[in-house]
Scaffold this motif. Structure first.
Motif, PDB file in Angstrom:
ATOM      1  N   ALA A  43      -0.925 -23.973  -1.898  1.00  0.00           N
ATOM      2  CA  ALA A  43      -0.984 -23.567  -0.491  1.00  0.00           C
ATOM      3  C   ALA A  43      -1.713 -24.606   0.358  1.00  0.00           C
ATOM      4  O   ALA A  43      -1.248 -24.965   1.446  1.00  0.00           O
ATOM      5  N   SER A  44      -2.842 -25.106  -0.122  1.00  0.00           N
ATOM      6  CA  SER A  44      -3.609 -26.071   0.665  1.00  0.00           C
ATOM      7  C   SER A  44      -2.869 -27.400   0.786  1.00  0.00           C
ATOM      8  O   SER A  44      -2.795 -27.975   1.875  1.00  0.00           O
ATOM      9  N   VAL A  45      -2.290 -27.882  -0.297  1.00  0.00           N
ATOM     10  CA  VAL A  45      -1.564 -29.157  -0.252  1.00  0.00           C
ATOM     11  C   VAL A  45      -0.344 -29.048   0.658  1.00  0.00           C
ATOM     12  O   VAL A  45      -0.071 -29.955   1.453  1.00  0.00           O
ATOM     13  N   SER A  46       0.390 -27.929   0.577  1.00  0.00           N
ATOM     14  CA  SER A  46       1.569 -27.780   1.440  1.00  0.00           C
ATOM     15  C   SER A  46       1.170 -27.744   2.918  1.00  0.00           C
ATOM     16  O   SER A  46       1.894 -28.254   3.769  1.00  0.00           O
ATOM     17  N   LYS A  47       0.003 -27.189   3.222  1.00  0.00           N
ATOM     18  CA  LYS A  47      -0.485 -27.186   4.607  1.00  0.00           C
ATOM     19  C   LYS A  47      -0.811 -28.609   5.065  1.00  0.00           C
ATOM     20  O   LYS A  47      -0.482 -29.006   6.173  1.00  0.00           O
ATOM     21  N   TRP A  48      -1.470 -29.360   4.200  1.00  0.00           N
ATOM     22  CA  TRP A  48      -1.856 -30.723   4.568  1.00  0.00           C
ATOM     23  C   TRP A  48      -0.657 -31.668   4.628  1.00  0.00           C
ATOM     24  O   TRP A  48      -0.634 -32.593   5.429  1.00  0.00           O
ATOM     25  N   LEU A  49       0.356 -31.445   3.786  1.00  0.00           N
ATOM     26  CA  LEU A  49       1.537 -32.306   3.806  1.00  0.00           C
ATOM     27  C   LEU A  49       2.382 -32.096   5.071  1.00  0.00           C
ATOM     28  O   LEU A  49       3.085 -33.006   5.488  1.00  0.00           O
ATOM     29  N   ALA A  50       2.317 -30.921   5.629  1.00  0.00           N
ATOM     30  CA  ALA A  50       3.035 -30.621   6.884  1.00  0.00           C
ATOM     31  C   ALA A  50       2.008 -30.218   7.938  1.00  0.00           C
ATOM     32  O   ALA A  50       2.126 -29.175   8.582  1.00  0.00           O
ATOM     33  N   PHE A  51       1.003 -31.059   8.120  1.00  0.00           N
ATOM     34  CA  PHE A  51      -0.153 -30.693   8.938  1.00  0.00           C
ATOM     35  C   PHE A  51       0.214 -30.405  10.398  1.00  0.00           C
ATOM     36  O   PHE A  51      -0.270 -29.436  10.976  1.00  0.00           O
ATOM     37  N   VAL A  62       6.780 -12.184  15.412  1.00  0.00           N
ATOM     38  CA  VAL A  62       6.469 -12.384  14.001  1.00  0.00           C
ATOM     39  C   VAL A  62       6.077 -13.846  13.785  1.00  0.00           C
ATOM     40  O   VAL A  62       6.926 -14.730  13.803  1.00  0.00           O
ATOM     41  N   PRO A  63       4.792 -14.082  13.627  1.00  0.00           N
ATOM     42  CA  PRO A  63       4.339 -15.448  13.377  1.00  0.00           C
ATOM     43  C   PRO A  63       4.518 -15.801  11.907  1.00  0.00           C
ATOM     44  O   PRO A  63       4.643 -14.922  11.065  1.00  0.00           O
ATOM     45  N   CYS A  64       4.513 -17.073  11.609  1.00  0.00           N
ATOM     46  CA  CYS A  64       4.506 -17.484  10.205  1.00  0.00           C
ATOM     47  C   CYS A  64       3.841 -18.834  10.070  1.00  0.00           C
ATOM     48  O   CYS A  64       4.103 -19.738  10.843  1.00  0.00           O
ATOM     49  N   SER A  65       2.971 -18.923   9.096  1.00  0.00           N
ATOM     50  CA  SER A  65       2.363 -20.212   8.778  1.00  0.00           C
ATOM     51  C   SER A  65       2.370 -20.420   7.275  1.00  0.00           C
ATOM     52  O   SER A  65       1.493 -21.032   6.725  1.00  0.00           O
ATOM     53  N   CYS A  66       3.380 -19.888   6.648  1.00  0.00           N
ATOM     54  CA  CYS A  66       3.504 -20.031   5.209  1.00  0.00           C
ATOM     55  C   CYS A  66       4.203 -21.347   4.922  1.00  0.00           C
ATOM     56  O   CYS A  66       5.149 -21.704   5.610  1.00  0.00           O
ATOM     57  N   GLY A  67       3.738 -22.031   3.903  1.00  0.00           N
ATOM     58  CA  GLY A  67       4.341 -23.310   3.581  1.00  0.00           C
ATOM     59  C   GLY A  67       5.148 -23.257   2.303  1.00  0.00           C
ATOM     60  O   GLY A  67       5.070 -22.318   1.524  1.00  0.00           O
ATOM     61  N   GLY A  68       5.938 -24.299   2.112  1.00  0.00           N
ATOM     62  CA  GLY A  68       6.688 -24.469   0.881  1.00  0.00           C
ATOM     63  C   GLY A  68       7.618 -23.318   0.565  1.00  0.00           C
ATOM     64  O   GLY A  68       8.236 -22.737   1.457  1.00  0.00           O
ATOM     65  N   VAL A  69       7.716 -22.969  -0.721  1.00  0.00           N
ATOM     66  CA  VAL A  69       8.646 -21.922  -1.148  1.00  0.00           C
ATOM     67  C   VAL A  69       8.203 -20.542  -0.676  1.00  0.00           C
ATOM     68  O   VAL A  69       9.034 -19.639  -0.563  1.00  0.00           O
ATOM     69  N   ILE A  70       6.933 -20.372  -0.377  1.00  0.00           N
ATOM     70  CA  ILE A  70       6.445 -19.067   0.082  1.00  0.00           C
ATOM     71  C   ILE A  70       7.089 -18.702   1.421  1.00  0.00           C
ATOM     72  O   ILE A  70       7.312 -17.543   1.722  1.00  0.00           O
ATOM     73  N   ARG A  71       7.442 -19.724   2.204  1.00  0.00           N
ATOM     74  CA  ARG A  71       8.106 -19.521   3.491  1.00  0.00           C
ATOM     75  C   ARG A  71       9.443 -18.796   3.329  1.00  0.00           C
ATOM     76  O   ARG A  71       9.900 -18.108   4.226  1.00  0.00           O
ATOM     77  N   LYS A  72      10.056 -18.932   2.169  1.00  0.00           N
ATOM     78  CA  LYS A  72      11.375 -18.330   1.914  1.00  0.00           C
ATOM     79  C   LYS A  72      11.295 -16.821   1.653  1.00  0.00           C
ATOM     80  O   LYS A  72      12.310 -16.144   1.676  1.00  0.00           O
ATOM     81  N   LEU A  73      10.106 -16.300   1.400  1.00  0.00           N
ATOM     82  CA  LEU A  73       9.951 -14.871   1.127  1.00  0.00           C
ATOM     83  C   LEU A  73      10.126 -14.051   2.394  1.00  0.00           C
ATOM     84  O   LEU A  73       9.717 -14.465   3.480  1.00  0.00           O
ATOM     85  N   THR A  74      10.708 -12.856   2.232  1.00  0.00           N
ATOM     86  CA  THR A  74      10.723 -11.908   3.347  1.00  0.00           C
ATOM     87  C   THR A  74       9.316 -11.331   3.463  1.00  0.00           C
ATOM     88  O   THR A  74       8.491 -11.468   2.542  1.00  0.00           O
TER      89      THR A  74
END
Length: 146
Positions: free
Chosen positions: A21-29, A99-111
């Motif tokens: 989670a932290s790395v995906s946030k920093w990679l798409a900062f 509906v906000p979203c700040s999920c990164g990576g594959v977690i973003r794909k979840l409903t």
């Protein structure tokens, strides 16, 4: 011995989650900053959140790696995942105008319902880890920390 293996598995899963989670946030900062500005929080909080959340996730991961800090890190995991879960429930209950979203990576794909179960899984394993650590024999704790 079985208890120790379960605690190691729980710790490893939480480490993977928080580091990912932290790395995906920093990679798409820049995207993360934009998404945090889209949250229902005042924008003055954004700098604190965009740096604080990933740093907390890394610190929890580090804490989970060491026997002396593992219980504290399990509690921190429980608190952070509970906060994320409450936020997800608020979204599912339409507490926000959008509906906000700040999920990164594959977690973003979840409903959002999937996200809720995902979060609840990590809340439960954090609690299980705490419970198992508290039930460890005193001698096992003493020798593991030495």
């Amino acid at each position: 011995m079985k208890r120790k293996i379960i605690i190691e598995i729980i710790s490893s899963l939480l480490i993977l989650l928080f580091l990912y989670a932290s790395v995906s946030k920093w990679l798409a900062f820049k995207t993360f900053i934009g998404e945090m500005n889209n949250q229902p929080f005042p924008n003055w909080m954004t700098p604190y959140l965009v740096w604080g959340i990933p740093i907390i996730e890394v610190l929890i991961s580090i804490g989970l790696m060491f026997e002396k800090t593992r219980v504290s890190a399990l509690y921190a995991s429980f608190v952070l995942m509970t906060a994320f879960t409450i936020y997800t429930v608020a979204i599912l209950l339409h507490a926000f105008d959008y509906v906000p979203c700040s999920c990164g990576g594959v977690i973003r794909k979840l409903t959002w319902p999937q996200h809720l179960f995902f979060n609840l899984f990590f809340v439960v394993i954090s609690l299980l880890g705490i419970w198992l650590k508290k039930r460890e024999p005193v001698e096992a704790v003493r020798t593991a920390g030495a």
